[in-house]
Write a protein that holds these residues in place. Structure first.
Motif, PDB file in Angstrom:
ATOM      1  N   PHE A 131      46.958  46.258  37.143  1.00  0.00           N
ATOM      2  CA  PHE A 131      46.638  46.664  35.787  1.00  0.00           C
ATOM      3  C   PHE A 131      45.730  45.653  35.116  1.00  0.00           C
ATOM      4  O   PHE A 131      45.649  44.491  35.513  1.00  0.00           O
ATOM      5  CB  PHE A 131      47.911  46.841  34.960  1.00  0.00           C
ATOM      6  N   ALA A 132      45.031  46.124  34.082  1.00  0.00           N
ATOM      7  CA  ALA A 132      44.307  45.258  33.164  1.00  0.00           C
ATOM      8  C   ALA A 132      44.797  45.593  31.767  1.00  0.00           C
ATOM      9  O   ALA A 132      45.056  46.749  31.448  1.00  0.00           O
ATOM     10  CB  ALA A 132      42.803  45.490  33.259  1.00  0.00           C
ATOM     11  N   GLY A 133      44.935  44.596  30.919  1.00  0.00           N
ATOM     12  CA  GLY A 133      45.416  44.832  29.569  1.00  0.00           C
ATOM     13  C   GLY A 133      46.767  44.193  29.354  1.00  0.00           C
ATOM     14  O   GLY A 133      47.058  43.129  29.882  1.00  0.00           O
ATOM     15  N   ARG A 134      47.625  44.862  28.587  1.00  0.00           N
ATOM     16  CA  ARG A 134      48.942  44.315  28.269  1.00  0.00           C
ATOM     17  C   ARG A 134      50.015  45.306  28.697  1.00  0.00           C
ATOM     18  O   ARG A 134      49.964  46.482  28.375  1.00  0.00           O
ATOM     19  CB  ARG A 134      49.067  44.047  26.768  1.00  0.00           C
ATOM     20  N   LEU A 135      50.993  44.801  29.417  1.00  0.00           N
ATOM     21  CA  LEU A 135      52.119  45.615  29.855  1.00  0.00           C
ATOM     22  C   LEU A 135      53.303  44.692  30.089  1.00  0.00           C
ATOM     23  O   LEU A 135      53.174  43.655  30.742  1.00  0.00           O
ATOM     24  CB  LEU A 135      51.780  46.363  31.145  1.00  0.00           C
ATOM     25  N   ALA A 136      54.444  45.050  29.534  1.00  0.00           N
ATOM     26  CA  ALA A 136      55.683  44.306  29.770  1.00  0.00           C
ATOM     27  C   ALA A 136      55.534  42.823  29.453  1.00  0.00           C
ATOM     28  O   ALA A 136      55.943  41.956  30.218  1.00  0.00           O
ATOM     29  CB  ALA A 136      56.135  44.491  31.209  1.00  0.00           C
ATOM     30  N   GLU A 137      54.913  42.544  28.297  1.00  0.00           N
ATOM     31  CA  GLU A 137      54.750  41.177  27.818  1.00  0.00           C
ATOM     32  C   GLU A 137      53.828  40.331  28.694  1.00  0.00           C
ATOM     33  O   GLU A 137      53.755  39.120  28.543  1.00  0.00           O
ATOM     34  CB  GLU A 137      56.115  40.473  27.695  1.00  0.00           C
TER      35      GLU A 137
ATOM     36  N   VAL B 227      36.394  51.007  40.377  1.00  0.00           N
ATOM     37  CA  VAL B 227      36.743  51.532  39.059  1.00  0.00           C
ATOM     38  C   VAL B 227      35.694  51.106  38.037  1.00  0.00           C
ATOM     39  O   VAL B 227      35.275  49.940  38.007  1.00  0.00           O
ATOM     40  CB  VAL B 227      38.133  51.028  38.608  1.00  0.00           C
ATOM     41  N   TYR B 228      35.285  52.059  37.203  1.00  0.00           N
ATOM     42  CA  TYR B 228      34.441  51.790  36.042  1.00  0.00           C
ATOM     43  C   TYR B 228      35.238  52.168  34.792  1.00  0.00           C
ATOM     44  O   TYR B 228      36.009  53.134  34.811  1.00  0.00           O
ATOM     45  CB  TYR B 228      33.156  52.617  36.092  1.00  0.00           C
ATOM     46  N   ALA B 229      35.046  51.414  33.703  1.00  0.00           N
ATOM     47  CA  ALA B 229      35.779  51.693  32.467  1.00  0.00           C
ATOM     48  C   ALA B 229      34.860  51.506  31.268  1.00  0.00           C
ATOM     49  O   ALA B 229      33.874  50.767  31.324  1.00  0.00           O
ATOM     50  CB  ALA B 229      36.997  50.780  32.353  1.00  0.00           C
ATOM     51  N   TRP B 230      35.209  52.186  30.163  1.00  0.00           N
ATOM     52  CA  TRP B 230      34.421  52.087  28.932  1.00  0.00           C
ATOM     53  C   TRP B 230      35.280  52.528  27.748  1.00  0.00           C
ATOM     54  O   TRP B 230      36.347  53.104  27.919  1.00  0.00           O
ATOM     55  CB  TRP B 230      33.153  52.930  29.032  1.00  0.00           C
TER      56      TRP B 230
ATOM     57  N   GLY C 294      39.291  45.627  31.778  1.00  0.00           N
ATOM     58  CA  GLY C 294      39.222  44.818  32.987  1.00  0.00           C
ATOM     59  C   GLY C 294      37.953  44.020  33.147  1.00  0.00           C
ATOM     60  O   GLY C 294      37.598  43.638  34.263  1.00  0.00           O
ATOM     61  N   ASP C 295      37.264  43.731  32.041  1.00  0.00           N
ATOM     62  CA  ASP C 295      35.995  43.008  32.131  1.00  0.00           C
ATOM     63  C   ASP C 295      36.130  41.527  31.819  1.00  0.00           C
ATOM     64  O   ASP C 295      35.135  40.822  31.668  1.00  0.00           O
ATOM     65  CB  ASP C 295      34.961  43.640  31.198  1.00  0.00           C
ATOM     66  N   GLY C 296      37.364  41.035  31.696  1.00  0.00           N
ATOM     67  CA  GLY C 296      37.579  39.626  31.419  1.00  0.00           C
ATOM     68  C   GLY C 296      37.535  39.257  29.957  1.00  0.00           C
ATOM     69  O   GLY C 296      37.673  38.092  29.607  1.00  0.00           O
ATOM     70  N   VAL C 297      37.350  40.242  29.075  1.00  0.00           N
ATOM     71  CA  VAL C 297      37.249  40.001  27.639  1.00  0.00           C
ATOM     72  C   VAL C 297      38.408  40.702  26.942  1.00  0.00           C
ATOM     73  O   VAL C 297      38.738  41.839  27.267  1.00  0.00           O
ATOM     74  CB  VAL C 297      35.910  40.521  27.081  1.00  0.00           C
TER      75      VAL C 297
END
Length: 322
Positions: A6-12, A271-274, A283-286
């Motif tokens: 995953f990228a982002g926030r999940l389960a603290e 995977v590409y995301a926007w 998931g771009d490190g930012v």
């Protein structure tokens, strides 16, 4: 089996790039409240806080995640769990043994049995007056599954927010919230019964779709993605009145949409995301909240097999050796 990343926030846990969790799963779905993973013997239903419930449905081959509820296609047919305050689980338990697909919006669900679409959940309530996402043209508060009249052979169902979509052999049908043009036609407050979407000839044959909060993505049989509506379109614009192709993408095999961001899986497992980059879920490190207007490659050293856009995290399944 596949490992969940995953990228982002999940389960603290916070991650700005795809990060392996060590869980194994064969299917994934995600919503504003939960991530849903299918394992061999059960379903893991994981809240944003990390609390996990085990749902006793083995070998689920299809999942759908709504706001505090879920659906799956298991050995006994379609089954649901979680909140039923608005009829979105049709009372819970197993129904429609021959169901082949399921999809969920925020407060409603669609099931496909043969070529017949069934819906349940919140329709028009006098006190809420939502968007006709059940497709029955009624102001009734519906708690039971009931068929939707679509004059075509439906092969796939999708939903998101308060909008519903069905793909037929040679057409796309949309109903529910349409105020941003996500119903593939002129913007309208709501569409209470299925309406055939307007598609340009160059869009080709649509084989899949993903529905966001105010936009829709269409995948054609050439692996091209088209976007319409408002928000996370990936076209470089925030508003498209008619479906426009997202340029610069390699051939795409799968697409997913959250309320305000989206992801596409290529045929070779990238995977590409926007969209809105809250918690670094693109998931771009930012970890900023800026809007990413064009698809950006998500860096991950592995082959991804499935993606799902949750509230705060982009979930992926990546192949691993057992």
């Amino acid at each position: 089996m596949r490992a969940v990343v995953f990228a982002g926030r999940l389960a603290e846990i916070r991650a700005s790039r795809l990060h392996a969790t060590g869980r194994l799963a064969s299917a994934v779905a995600a919503s504003q409240s939960h991530v849903t993973l299918s394992a061999q013997t059960h379903i893991d239903w994981i809240a944003r806080t990390g609390h996990t419930e085990r749902i006793p449905i083995p070998n689920a081959r299809a999942l759908a995640a709504g706001f505090h509820f879920g659906w799956a296609i298991g050995p006994e047919g379609a089954a649901s769990w979680g909140s039923d305050t608005r009829g979105q689980t049709a009372g819970g338990g197993a129904v429609l043994r021959d169901a082949s697909q399921v999809a969920s919006g925020l407060d409603h669900a669609l099931l496909l049995s043969g070529d017949q679409v069934y819906t349940c959940g919140r329709a028009y309530m006098l006190t809420v007056n939502t968007d006709g996402q059940l497709g029955r043209g009624s102001r009734a508060y519906e708690r039971e599954l009931a068929p939707v009249d679509i004059p075509a052979r439906v092969v796939r169902v999708r939903a998101g927010g308060d909008t519903s979509l069905a793909i037929a052999d040679d057409s796309v049908w949309v109903w529910g919230n349409a105020e941003y043009g996500q119903a593939l036609g002129p913007a309208a407050d709501r569409i209470p019964a299925p309406m055939r979407g307007e598609l340009a000839a160059e869009a080709g044959r649509v084989v899949d779709a993903a529905v966001g909060g105010s936009f829709v993505l269409l995948l054609n049989d050439h692996g091209e993605v088209y976007a319409a509506g408002y928000g996370a379109l990936g076209t470089g614009h925030v508003k498209e009145d008619v479906p426009r192709r997202i340029t610069g993408l390699p051939p795409i095999a799968d697409i997913s949409a959250g309320l305000d961001y989206a992801a596409a899986l290529t045929t070779d497992g990238c995977v590409y995301a926007w969209g809105i980059n809250r918690h670094g879920r693109l998931g771009d490190g930012v970890e900023g909240k800026e809007h990413v207007y064009r698809p950006a490659l998500v860096e991950y050293d592995g082959r991804v097999s499935s993606v799902a856009c949750g509230s705060d995290a982009l979930i992926a399944l990546a192949g691993v050796d057992e």
